[in-house]
Design a protein around this motif. Structure first.
Motif, PDB file in Angstrom:
ATOM      1  N   GLU B 200       0.961  -1.266  -0.205  1.00 26.08           N
ATOM      2  CA  GLU B 200       0.076   0.077  -0.073  1.00 26.08           C
ATOM      3  C   GLU B 200       0.890   1.194  -0.018  1.00 26.08           C
ATOM      4  O   GLU B 200       0.633   2.412  -0.853  1.00 26.08           O
ATOM      5  N   LEU B 201       1.810   1.018   0.774  1.00 32.58           N
ATOM      6  CA  LEU B 201       2.638   2.405   1.170  1.00 32.58           C
ATOM      7  C   LEU B 201       3.596   2.739  -0.344  1.00 32.58           C
ATOM      8  O   LEU B 201       3.619   3.988  -0.620  1.00 32.58           O
ATOM      9  N   PHE B 202       3.880   1.562  -0.975  1.00 34.49           N
ATOM     10  CA  PHE B 202       4.735   1.960  -2.235  1.00 34.49           C
ATOM     11  C   PHE B 202       4.005   1.361  -3.715  1.00 34.49           C
ATOM     12  O   PHE B 202       4.723   1.368  -4.372  1.00 34.49           O
ATOM     13  N   GLY B 203       2.601   1.589  -3.435  1.00 36.56           N
ATOM     14  CA  GLY B 203       1.758   1.454  -4.823  1.00 36.56           C
ATOM     15  C   GLY B 203       2.213   0.074  -5.450  1.00 36.56           C
ATOM     16  O   GLY B 203       2.141   0.197  -6.685  1.00 36.56           O
ATOM     17  N   ARG B 204       2.477  -1.115  -4.686  1.00 35.36           N
ATOM     18  CA  ARG B 204       2.866  -2.347  -5.485  1.00 35.36           C
ATOM     19  C   ARG B 204       1.583  -2.998  -6.028  1.00 35.36           C
ATOM     20  O   ARG B 204       1.883  -4.095  -6.672  1.00 35.36           O
ATOM     21  N   GLY B 205       0.631  -2.609  -5.496  1.00 33.54           N
ATOM     22  CA  GLY B 205      -0.736  -3.148  -5.880  1.00 33.54           C
ATOM     23  C   GLY B 205      -0.805  -4.513  -5.430  1.00 33.54           C
ATOM     24  O   GLY B 205      -0.193  -4.627  -4.299  1.00 33.54           O
ATOM     25  N   ARG B 206      -1.134  -5.684  -6.084  1.00 31.83           N
ATOM     26  CA  ARG B 206      -1.184  -7.033  -5.454  1.00 31.83           C
ATOM     27  C   ARG B 206       0.129  -7.732  -6.020  1.00 31.83           C
ATOM     28  O   ARG B 206       0.018  -8.882  -6.218  1.00 31.83           O
ATOM     29  N   ARG B 207       1.111  -7.159  -5.794  1.00 31.32           N
ATOM     30  CA  ARG B 207       2.220  -7.755  -6.264  1.00 31.32           C
ATOM     31  C   ARG B 207       3.547  -7.647  -5.220  1.00 31.32           C
ATOM     32  O   ARG B 207       3.655  -6.673  -4.454  1.00 31.32           O
ATOM     33  N   PHE B 208       4.593  -8.480  -5.090  1.00 25.94           N
ATOM     34  CA  PHE B 208       5.489  -8.176  -4.486  1.00 25.94           C
ATOM     35  C   PHE B 208       6.971  -7.950  -5.503  1.00 25.94           C
ATOM     36  O   PHE B 208       6.916  -8.360  -6.465  1.00 25.94           O
ATOM     37  N   ASP B 209       7.873  -7.580  -4.611  1.00 23.10           N
ATOM     38  CA  ASP B 209       9.074  -7.336  -5.448  1.00 23.10           C
ATOM     39  C   ASP B 209       9.720  -8.796  -5.908  1.00 23.10           C
ATOM     40  O   ASP B 209      10.427  -8.927  -6.886  1.00 23.10           O
ATOM     41  N   ARG B 210       9.867  -9.582  -4.810  1.00 21.37           N
ATOM     42  CA  ARG B 210      10.217 -10.760  -5.037  1.00 21.37           C
ATOM     43  C   ARG B 210       9.616 -11.743  -4.023  1.00 21.37           C
ATOM     44  O   ARG B 210       9.070 -11.386  -2.832  1.00 21.37           O
ATOM     45  N   ILE B 211       9.980 -13.125  -4.525  1.00 26.32           N
ATOM     46  CA  ILE B 211       9.483 -14.211  -3.407  1.00 26.32           C
ATOM     47  C   ILE B 211      10.964 -14.964  -2.809  1.00 26.32           C
ATOM     48  O   ILE B 211      11.598 -15.458  -3.909  1.00 26.32           O
ATOM     49  N   ASP B 212      11.027 -15.055  -1.677  1.00 26.50           N
ATOM     50  CA  ASP B 212      12.277 -15.810  -1.168  1.00 26.50           C
ATOM     51  C   ASP B 212      11.926 -17.295  -0.968  1.00 26.50           C
ATOM     52  O   ASP B 212      10.756 -17.287  -0.473  1.00 26.50           O
ATOM     53  N   VAL B 213      12.628 -18.105  -1.403  1.00 27.82           N
ATOM     54  CA  VAL B 213      12.531 -19.471  -1.060  1.00 27.82           C
ATOM     55  C   VAL B 213      13.609 -20.316  -0.242  1.00 27.82           C
ATOM     56  O   VAL B 213      14.580 -20.035  -0.653  1.00 27.82           O
ATOM     57  N   ARG B 214      13.166 -21.196   0.452  1.00 29.09           N
ATOM     58  CA  ARG B 214      14.012 -22.055   1.383  1.00 29.09           C
ATOM     59  C   ARG B 214      13.761 -23.483   0.702  1.00 29.09           C
ATOM     60  O   ARG B 214      12.290 -23.560   0.880  1.00 29.09           O
ATOM     61  N   LEU B 215      14.768 -24.180   0.423  1.00 30.01           N
ATOM     62  CA  LEU B 215      14.321 -25.444  -0.039  1.00 30.01           C
ATOM     63  C   LEU B 215      14.509 -26.625   1.272  1.00 30.01           C
ATOM     64  O   LEU B 215      15.120 -26.447   2.182  1.00 30.01           O
ATOM     65  N   ASP B 216      13.648 -27.623   0.752  1.00 26.99           N
ATOM     66  CA  ASP B 216      13.812 -28.835   1.741  1.00 26.99           C
ATOM     67  C   ASP B 216      15.325 -29.269   1.773  1.00 26.99           C
ATOM     68  O   ASP B 216      16.226 -28.993   0.927  1.00 26.99           O
ATOM     69  N   GLU B 217      15.902 -29.882   3.126  1.00 28.86           N
ATOM     70  CA  GLU B 217      17.207 -30.316   3.191  1.00 28.86           C
ATOM     71  C   GLU B 217      17.687 -31.424   2.099  1.00 28.86           C
ATOM     72  O   GLU B 217      18.835 -31.375   1.592  1.00 28.86           O
ATOM     73  N   GLY B 218      16.695 -32.110   1.518  1.00 30.03           N
ATOM     74  CA  GLY B 218      17.349 -32.761   0.444  1.00 30.03           C
ATOM     75  C   GLY B 218      17.313 -32.455  -0.607  1.00 30.03           C
ATOM     76  O   GLY B 218      17.902 -33.190  -1.935  1.00 30.03           O
ATOM     77  N   THR B 219      16.924 -31.307  -1.034  1.00 27.11           N
ATOM     78  CA  THR B 219      16.966 -30.723  -2.398  1.00 27.11           C
ATOM     79  C   THR B 219      17.988 -29.659  -2.683  1.00 27.11           C
ATOM     80  O   THR B 219      18.554 -28.709  -1.635  1.00 27.11           O
ATOM     81  N   SER B 220      18.493 -30.012  -3.742  1.00 23.39           N
ATOM     82  CA  SER B 220      19.616 -29.227  -4.142  1.00 23.39           C
ATOM     83  C   SER B 220      19.349 -27.765  -4.816  1.00 23.39           C
ATOM     84  O   SER B 220      18.232 -27.856  -5.253  1.00 23.39           O
ATOM     85  N   VAL B 221      20.166 -26.840  -4.905  1.00 22.17           N
ATOM     86  CA  VAL B 221      19.681 -25.682  -5.431  1.00 22.17           C
ATOM     87  C   VAL B 221      19.258 -25.700  -6.948  1.00 22.17           C
ATOM     88  O   VAL B 221      18.601 -25.119  -7.208  1.00 22.17           O
ATOM     89  N   ALA B 222      20.253 -26.359  -7.652  1.00 24.78           N
ATOM     90  CA  ALA B 222      20.041 -26.868  -9.032  1.00 24.78           C
ATOM     91  C   ALA B 222      18.603 -27.334  -9.043  1.00 24.78           C
ATOM     92  O   ALA B 222      17.715 -26.847 -10.063  1.00 24.78           O
ATOM     93  N   GLN B 223      18.335 -28.389  -8.420  1.00 27.07           N
ATOM     94  CA  GLN B 223      16.984 -29.102  -8.347  1.00 27.07           C
ATOM     95  C   GLN B 223      15.987 -27.948  -8.123  1.00 27.07           C
ATOM     96  O   GLN B 223      14.955 -27.852  -8.963  1.00 27.07           O
ATOM     97  N   GLY B 224      16.237 -27.239  -7.268  1.00 28.59           N
ATOM     98  CA  GLY B 224      15.172 -26.040  -6.936  1.00 28.59           C
ATOM     99  C   GLY B 224      14.865 -25.176  -7.939  1.00 28.59           C
ATOM    100  O   GLY B 224      13.761 -24.851  -8.772  1.00 28.59           O
ATOM    101  N   ILE B 225      15.990 -24.672  -8.624  1.00 21.58           N
ATOM    102  CA  ILE B 225      15.863 -23.715  -9.832  1.00 21.58           C
ATOM    103  C   ILE B 225      15.038 -24.396 -10.721  1.00 21.58           C
ATOM    104  O   ILE B 225      14.265 -24.095 -11.471  1.00 21.58           O
TER     105      ILE B 225
END
Lengths: 229, 850
Positions: B200-225
């Motif tokens: 509301e403060l910065f007029g983003r509407g119903r959007r975010f600048d980004r979504i941060d993601v944390r993966l399960d322990e058994g999932t590699s970054v490459a798999q996540g991507i």
């Protein structure tokens, strides 16, 4: 000590100048020799060749067994450092260095240890009677004292050959006589071979032998009556 | 060697202290420029990376989309296999109303769901928020770091006024963070708010600048991507926080690359100052050199003595330059930070610290510049024979080497540089610098012989008007060709740099002004954000209809810009209603014409591209541009190529209908409002302001105001260039002053002889001042074509390499006029003092001067 064989020196330019036109000469170890001649006769050129400051266009200049004509620039520098010392009419003392530092200069160039330098400089200054003026700048000395300092710088390396270019040219007659006496003493006591280029008859008569040059050739070579005594 | 340095060299320095300091300054300025820019750049990059890492917390991946990530994507991602947690983020830099507190980074996060991502380290008895529910219920709630709270004098419950897009907003401190980990991001100038309040403060509407993601322990970054890219499609970028940091670092490094060229030039001029000073020192000390040689010094010892002096100057210059650089670096950081914040939305608030690598590099540069400058003179000194040294005047009378060979070599190197620039054999950075080096070498080779030729004619001309002074100055200048060409070389190079860089800046600015005049043709511009490159608020698309209804409004176009990655570069995809735009705007077409553009964009779904986009990616009419839209990849055929300076990475222009169709996003950056001829601009502006009041932030500018604002932004972009230009001028003037001081002192003996022959002090003074003026004039005349060539090189091959643009060339008359006024004044001033000294000199002393 010195042997010159058919030495020719010419200077290139718009018109070629022949400064020495075939000099043959021998000077023995321990001699004190004067070279005289009118301006342009080749005196200074000859002295430059004897000291390895310059090289002949042709001929041989053999000093203490070394043919300087065949030596490289560096070889001649090292030769000068070990074998020749100079005294100039204009003294050529470094104006910004104290007398002691001026005298020490050739020893520093040779890379000697500081304690040895100190000892040799003190002795050289004592030999020329300048021990009390060691911490003065050349500007603070009289003409005679400056030339003594230059002689001390020449003595300090114990070089067997001393070349002097008009050593009394800038001095009055009394100071000139003192310097000549000093040179004679050095020649007598140390056995140093001394070659003096001069216009001054008093200086020539202080030597044992007189070589006369004219137009780049040896015009006369004779013993000086009562000279060197 | 130490004895000689301590005695001979030091005493020379003592006797010529002022000149030594001026010479030293050349190295100091060059090193200081390099050191301050490098230190500031290092701090900026390190600060930005540290902020990116700290804010990222435990997030392994970040999902980004140009224009913002829609809210629903979070739910979609959370359901994917291998995903442990997701957290939406909005990031915005704001300025508190109390400007002295510095920029404040606002992080909008979902406080209830974010604990998986970041350790907050709350302070207080229950080590948590005072009241989480109250915090979320109140949209003005904020958490500050203790560090910032102490600086701002805030306690829990106190309010802070910040400048938000819709005006000044009060936020209330409802929690404090311990200054560690996350809370250390952005130097501790951090404010955390609820992500929905931030929308509301910065007029983003119903959007975010980004979504941060944390993966399960058994999932590699490459798999996540792989999982996320498959699920989200090409419009989304999935990357690690480290990669994001690297991209930002690359942007900042590119941004400051130009300044390294400037510091290189400052050092090059410093090299010439050293060269000149050592040339003169060798000349002046030739009797000492002769004596040393007569006493048995080898040529190498003489050379080493001068190089050792250069080494000492280099070390001292390096130390002083590094210290001076560290003093300037904070100011550089501020300027770079402002520019990077405006242009790229990232910055760092930190204090510059000198890092050992920069100190070593700076010292190396100082020493290298000094040794390179002294190398030639030191070699000449080693070659002086004792007999030559004792012959008065022999050195001064020495003539330089054969000109013909030098001219031929100069023409060949300069010619090959020009040919390479016009027809690049391979392209790319290394060859650009080869061209630059060849060009520089050609100029250096040509300046000597050309300056002699030029001076010969100038002296003849001047002697007609001032026979005595002209002859005296002519004798001095032509009689010592070595000294004269050294002086002119340093001046010509400095002036070439000033004219070249200034010319490039001027041409760029003129080209942008012309483009703005042709393209910004409507009467009013309505914007939601002051920052065009990184808007903090966007208007809804429906506002256009409201604006059209206002009295006096003839037409309204909705301008929207997206900045997606295209082949690794952040290009600009601009969209607007093309048909009415083409009615009022004059495009400069490099391919196609207004008809092919109108037809292609409005009826055939094609695009137009900017000339730099066309050049960078080697695409022209009929070829296709593939863009990543939320629904997948879309191909647009190019209908026209137009000159456009909106983005240095290239622009693709679409009709608004195409953007709405493929991007499904109707938000607008700027409304271009055209008025009826009889409408009053001020009144219409008031109507718009009244209509938007309380609903949207609105910056409404007239055409003149908008152009002035952009011009100001361009000026801000060139601020650092102007600083380096000033430094180059400073070095140039130092060069002139040093060279003339040395030149006059050099001729003391000649002056003594002239006085002995009956020259009057006034005649001598006039001759010396005239000499200085002739030197400056020769330097300037030679720098005119060289500077023009350098400017053309920067506007052509260099600009094309970095931006894809080829700038039209305009001669820098303004700078030339300034130089034409300043140079004679400086030169005359530099010569006047020594000329007076020479006039008062005692003849006997002067004649004996060595």
């Amino acid at each position: 000590m010195l042997k010159l064989h058919d030495v020719i020196k010419t200077y290139a330019g718009k018109s070629e100048v022949k400064a020495l036109a075939g000099i043959n000469l021998a000077i023995g170890t321990g001699e004190m020799v004067a070279i005289m001649g009118p301006s342009g006769s080749g005196k200074s050129t000859l002295l430059n060749l004897l000291g390895g400051l310059d090289v002949p266009t042709s001929g041989q200049v053999i000093v203490a067994g070394t043919d300087l004509a065949g030596e490289s620039e560096k070889g001649r520098s090292l030769f000068r450092r070990s074998t020749v010392s100079y005294i100039f009419q204009a003294y050529h003392l470094m104006p910004t260095l104290k007398v002691r530092q001026n005298v020490a200069l050739p020893l520093h160039l040779a890379g000697m240890a500081a304690t040895v330098i100190e000892e040799k400089v003190t002795r050289a200054l004592q030999d020329v009677g300048l021990e009390a003026r060691g911490n003065h700048l050349p500007d603070e000395l009289s003409g005679g004292e400056r030339q003594r300092a230059a002689i001390a710088r020449a003595l300090v390396t114990d070089a067997p050959l001393l070349l002097a270019d008009e050593p009394t040219g800038n001095l009055d007659s009394a100071r000139g006589a003192e310097i000549l006496e000093l040179l004679r003493t050095i020649n007598r006591e140390r056995g140093t071979t001394i070659v003096i280029v001069t216009h001054d008859h008093n200086a020539a008569s202080a030597c044992a032998r007189l070589i006369r040059l004219r137009d780049g050739r040896v015009e006369g070579d004779s013993a000086v009556a009562g000279g060197g005594v | 060697m130490r004895f000689l340095l301590r005695t001979l060299s030091l005493s020379y320095v003592r006797r010529h202290l002022a000149k030594t300091i001026l010479t030293l300054l050349g190295v100091v300025v060059g090193v200081a420029t390099f050191s301050s820019i490098e230190s500031a750049k290092g701090t900026l990059v390190k600060g930005i990376r540290s902020t990116v890492d700290r804010v990222a917390g435990k997030a392994q991946l970040q999902i980004i989309m140009e224009g913002g990530v829609p809210e629903e994507v979070q739910e979609q991602v959370r359901a994917l296999p291998g995903i442990r947690a997701t957290s939406p983020v909005i990031e915005q830099i704001v300025i508190p109303e109390k400007g002295e507190l510095g920029s404040l980074m606002v992080i909008g996060i979902d406080l209830l769901g974010d604990r998986e991502m970041r350790d907050y380290g709350f302070e207080g008895d229950d080590a948590d928020l005072d009241d989480p529910l109250l915090f979320l219920a109140q949209p003005d709630s904020a958490i500050f770091t203790r560090q910032f709270a102490e600086k701002a004098g805030l306690k829990s419950g106190d309010s802070l006024a910040i400048k938000a897009p819709k005006g000044v907003k009060l936020v209330k401190a409802r929690g404090l963070l311990t200054p560690k980990g996350f809370a250390e991001a952005f130097g501790g100038n951090l404010m955390v708010v609820d992500v929905y309040a931030a929308q509301e403060l910065f007029g983003r509407g119903r959007r975010f600048d980004r979504i941060d993601v944390r993966l399960d322990e058994g999932t590699s970054v490459a798999q996540g991507i792989a999982t996320l890219e498959k699920a989200l499609g090409p419009a989304y970028r999935v990357e690690t926080p480290g990669k994001r940091g690297e991209q930002i670092e690359k942007i900042v490094t590119n941004f400051v690359a130009g300044f390294n060229i400037s510091s290189g030039f400052a050092l090059a001029i410093g090299i010439f100052l050293i060269f000149n000073a050592f040339n003169v020192a060798v000349n002046r000390r030739r009797r000492d050199i002769g004596t040393l040689r007569a006493l048995g010094a080898t040529p190498r010892q003489v050379q080493l003595l001068f190089l050792a002096e250069a080494l000492v100057i280099g070390i001292i210059g390096g130390i002083l330059g590094t210290l001076a650089g560290s003093a300037f670096s904070q100011a550089f950081l501020r300027m770079m930070g402002q520019t990077s914040e405006t242009l790229y939305g990232v910055t760092s608030s930190g204090t510059v610290r000198l890092v050992p690598l920069v100190v070593l590099q700076s010292m190396f540069l100082g020493v290298a510049a000094s040794l390179i400058g002294a190398w030639g003179p030191a070699l000449s000194a080693s070659r002086i024979s004792p007999t030559e040294a004792f012959a008065k005047g022999a050195f001064q009378a020495a003539v330089p080497g054969r000109s013909a060979l030098r001219i031929a070599a100069g023409v060949a190197t300069l010619g090959s540089a020009v040919v390479m620039a016009l027809k690049p054999p391979f392209g790319g950075n290394p060859f650009i610098f080869v061209e630059l080096l060849l060009g520089g070498a050609g100029i250096v080779l040509l300046v000597g012989p050309l300056s002699r030729l030029l001076l010969h004619h100038l002296v003849q001309l001047v002697t007609r008007f001032a026979p005595v002074a002209g002859r005296l100055s002519g004798d001095a200048l032509l009689g010592n060709a070595r000294r004269t060409s050294g002086t002119i070389m340093a001046m010509a190079l400095s002036l070439t740099f000033v004219l070249g860089l200034g010319g490039y800046m001027g041409s760029t600015k003129k080209a942008l002004e012309r483009w703005m005049n042709d393209s910004l043709t409507c009467e009013l511009f309505v914007r939601a954000s002051a920052n065009f490159n990184r808007p903090d608020f966007l208007f809804p698309g429906g506002l256009r209809d409201e604006l059209l209804q206002l009295p006096g409004v003839k037409s309204v176009e909705s301008f929207r810009v997206n900045r997606p990655l295209y082949q690794g570069r952040q290009i600009q995809v601009a969209s607007i209603e093309i048909a009415p735009l083409l009615e009022r705007m004059k495009y400069d077409f490099t391919q196609g014409d207004v008809e092919t553009m109108r037809r292609g964009l409005t009826r055939e779904g094609k695009c137009a591209v900017s000339d730099n986009f066309s050049r960078r990616y080697k695409l022209g009419i009929g070829q296709q541009v593939e863009l990543a839209a939320p629904g997948g990849k879309v191909r647009f055929t190019i209908a026209a190529v137009v000159r456009d300076y909106a983005s240095d990475q290239g622009t693709v222009l679409l009709d608004r209908s195409q953007f709405l169709r493929y991007w499904q996003d109707d938000r607008v950056d700027i409304y271009d409002v055209s008025l009826h001829p009889d409408a009053n601009v001020g009144q219409v502006r008031d109507h718009i302001r009244a209509r938007l009041a309380g609903r949207y932030p609105a910056l409404i500018s007239t055409r003149q105001e908008f152009i002035a604002e952009i011009t100001k932004a361009i000026d801000a972009f060139y601020a650092l260039t102007r600083v380096t230009l000033f430094l180059a001028l400073l070095v140039a003037f130092l060069g002139i002053v040093t060279a003339l001081l040395i030149s006059v002192a050099e001729r003391t003996r000649e002056i003594g002889i002239l006085k002995a022959l009956g020259a009057l002090p006034a005649q001598l003074a006039r001759g010396i001042v005239l000499e200085a003026l002739l030197l400056a004039l020769a330097g300037l005349v030679l720098a005119l074509p060289a500077g023009n060539l350098f400017a053309s090189f920067m506007e052509g091959p260099l600009a094309e390499l970095f931006t894809g643009w080829i700038m039209p060339h305009f001669y820098p008359w303004e700078i030339l006029l300034q130089l034409t006024i300043a140079l004679p004044l400086i030169s005359a001033f530099a010569a006047w003092v020594p000329a007076r000294q020479a006039g008062r000199m005692k003849i006997v002393e002067a004649i004996e001067y060595e």
